[in-house]
Design a protein around this motif. Sequence first.
Motif, short mmCIF file in Angstrom:
data_model
loop_
_atom_site.label_atom_id
_atom_site.label_comp_id
_atom_site.label_asym_id
_atom_site.label_seq_id
_atom_site.Cartn_x
_atom_site.Cartn_y
_atom_site.Cartn_z
N UNK A 121 -68.84 -15.81 -14.74
CA UNK A 121 -70.27 -15.65 -14.98
C UNK A 121 -70.84 -14.49 -14.17
N UNK A 122 -70.38 -14.35 -12.93
CA UNK A 122 -70.93 -13.35 -12.02
C UNK A 122 -70.15 -12.04 -12.00
N UNK A 123 -69.09 -11.94 -12.76
CA UNK A 123 -68.34 -10.71 -12.86
C UNK A 123 -67.61 -10.33 -11.59
N UNK A 124 -67.07 -11.34 -10.89
CA UNK A 124 -66.34 -11.09 -9.64
C UNK A 124 -65.00 -11.83 -9.71
N UNK A 125 -64.15 -11.63 -8.71
CA UNK A 125 -62.90 -12.36 -8.65
C UNK A 125 -63.12 -13.71 -7.97
N UNK A 126 -62.21 -14.64 -8.18
CA UNK A 126 -62.39 -16.00 -7.66
C UNK A 126 -62.38 -16.05 -6.14
N UNK A 127 -61.74 -15.08 -5.48
CA UNK A 127 -61.74 -15.10 -4.02
C UNK A 127 -63.04 -14.55 -3.43
N UNK A 128 -64.00 -14.26 -4.31
CA UNK A 128 -65.33 -13.83 -3.87
C UNK A 128 -66.37 -14.94 -4.04
N UNK A 129 -65.91 -16.15 -4.35
CA UNK A 129 -66.79 -17.31 -4.52
C UNK A 129 -66.45 -18.37 -3.48
N UNK A 171 -74.38 -5.54 10.43
CA UNK A 171 -75.34 -6.62 10.23
C UNK A 171 -75.12 -7.22 8.85
N UNK A 172 -74.90 -8.53 8.80
CA UNK A 172 -74.71 -9.21 7.52
C UNK A 172 -76.06 -9.47 6.86
N UNK A 173 -76.08 -9.36 5.54
CA UNK A 173 -77.30 -9.56 4.75
C UNK A 173 -77.08 -10.75 3.82
N UNK A 174 -77.90 -11.77 3.97
CA UNK A 174 -77.81 -12.96 3.13
C UNK A 174 -79.05 -13.02 2.24
N UNK A 175 -78.85 -12.83 0.94
CA UNK A 175 -79.94 -12.90 -0.03
C UNK A 175 -79.85 -14.24 -0.75
N UNK A 176 -80.88 -15.04 -0.59
CA UNK A 176 -80.94 -16.38 -1.17
C UNK A 176 -81.65 -16.30 -2.52
N UNK A 177 -80.90 -16.52 -3.60
CA UNK A 177 -81.45 -16.44 -4.95
C UNK A 177 -81.57 -17.82 -5.59
N UNK A 196 -79.09 -9.25 -6.87
CA UNK A 196 -78.32 -8.21 -6.18
C UNK A 196 -76.82 -8.51 -6.20
N UNK A 197 -76.40 -9.50 -6.95
CA UNK A 197 -74.96 -9.80 -7.03
C UNK A 197 -74.15 -8.57 -7.48
N UNK A 198 -74.62 -7.76 -8.43
CA UNK A 198 -73.82 -6.58 -8.81
C UNK A 198 -73.57 -5.60 -7.67
N UNK A 199 -74.39 -5.65 -6.62
CA UNK A 199 -74.23 -4.72 -5.49
C UNK A 199 -73.11 -5.12 -4.55
N UNK A 200 -72.65 -6.36 -4.66
CA UNK A 200 -71.62 -6.86 -3.73
C UNK A 200 -70.37 -6.00 -3.78
N UNK A 233 -72.88 -7.82 2.31
CA UNK A 233 -73.86 -8.51 1.46
C UNK A 233 -73.29 -9.84 0.96
N UNK A 234 -74.09 -10.89 1.10
CA UNK A 234 -73.77 -12.24 0.62
C UNK A 234 -74.95 -12.72 -0.21
#
Length: 387
Positions: A95-103, A212-218, A232-236, A242-243
């Motif tokens: 759904x998010x267009x990423x690999x499973x090790x990014x979830x 500095x880690x960035x946590x965006x709560x969506x 901002x998930x596509x920016x990961x 970015x998280x």
Amino acid sequence: MQTTTMSISRRKFAQLLGAGAAGTLVTVSRSRAAEPVSSATATPSAAPGGVRLSSNENPYGPSRKALKAMDDAFSLAWRYPDEHADLLIDSLAKVNGVSRDQILLGDGSGEILKLCAEAFTGPISGNRSGRVGRGRMVVADPTFEAILNHARVNGAEVVKVPLTSTFAHDLPKMAAAANEGLIYICNPNNPTASITLKNELRDFIAKAPRQTMLLVDEAYYHYADSADYDSVIPLIRDYPNLIVARTFSKIYGMAGLRCGYCVAQREAIERIRPYQPWDSVNIMALAAAMASLNDTDQVTNGRRLNTETKAFLTSELDSMGYKQIPSQANFVMIDVKRPVVPLIQALKERNVQVGRLFPALPNYMRLTIGKKSEMEAFLSAFRQILA
């Protein structure tokens, strides 16, 4: 608890989700699943003590497919949820267009926030052995408060930066206040239901220091419909610091089940994972979440119902002379033009629960968008108090 010791395969579990585990369900579960309710309109029991408009919950509850999936999962409740988690991770990655090790799944997005505070915040000292990349927590004021408490327990300094005059995150000041550690951005923001513009947030992410880690709560992503808002998930892909946290608690109506997740680059996930216990998400929540992703009507209907009821509420409030911060979520922040605490108490006495005091905005009331009948109950009580 290792998956190699389990006889049920992921394919078999997927079949159970699709076809149901026949012959093993209790009668009351069957009767509930068979109720002729449409997706996004399942009606949960009324909150004890009257109308509850205090917690930004989805009043329509989970979809019918999610309820059916939970019923089917009863026969698997004796199993550890490893395969179920794997299936959900696979689906979320797609759904998010990423690999499973990014979830990374969590017991609601609340667990994700706690894990990030544990992994990335802590006391700043000369001896940083074992605390690489930890530092202070920087947040907006006001914002969702749970992560502040987690950071303080972890010994971190918490820096609050007031929202701008448009109730957006003051990103330049937040960046200036950071010292490694973690910057938390809730967008749309709770409790204000306001957004930080997508172009400003993208620019901030691009320029933020990598240490500095960035946590965006969506959490409220699905409710936002402004052209100036985007995930901002596509920016990961381009930013290892970015998280992004998401939840099934809001538009999917699963607040009581507790299922959330985050998306990040693999290295960030691996920094978070050691702080999480095994199997923190239960099998019912996993089954419901998987089914919810396959129910396209849940998001569409949930957004439509929320928009319609919010329009009714805000029109009534406008006619009474009470303005609100423009809302991009399933709640509104109302300027009641007086200290809000007495109004909160007066409404409670009339069996209407609204949001708590947020000290940075002492004259504002946070109100969840419930069903139209619940909005009418609130307006009736509100008018009585103001009479």
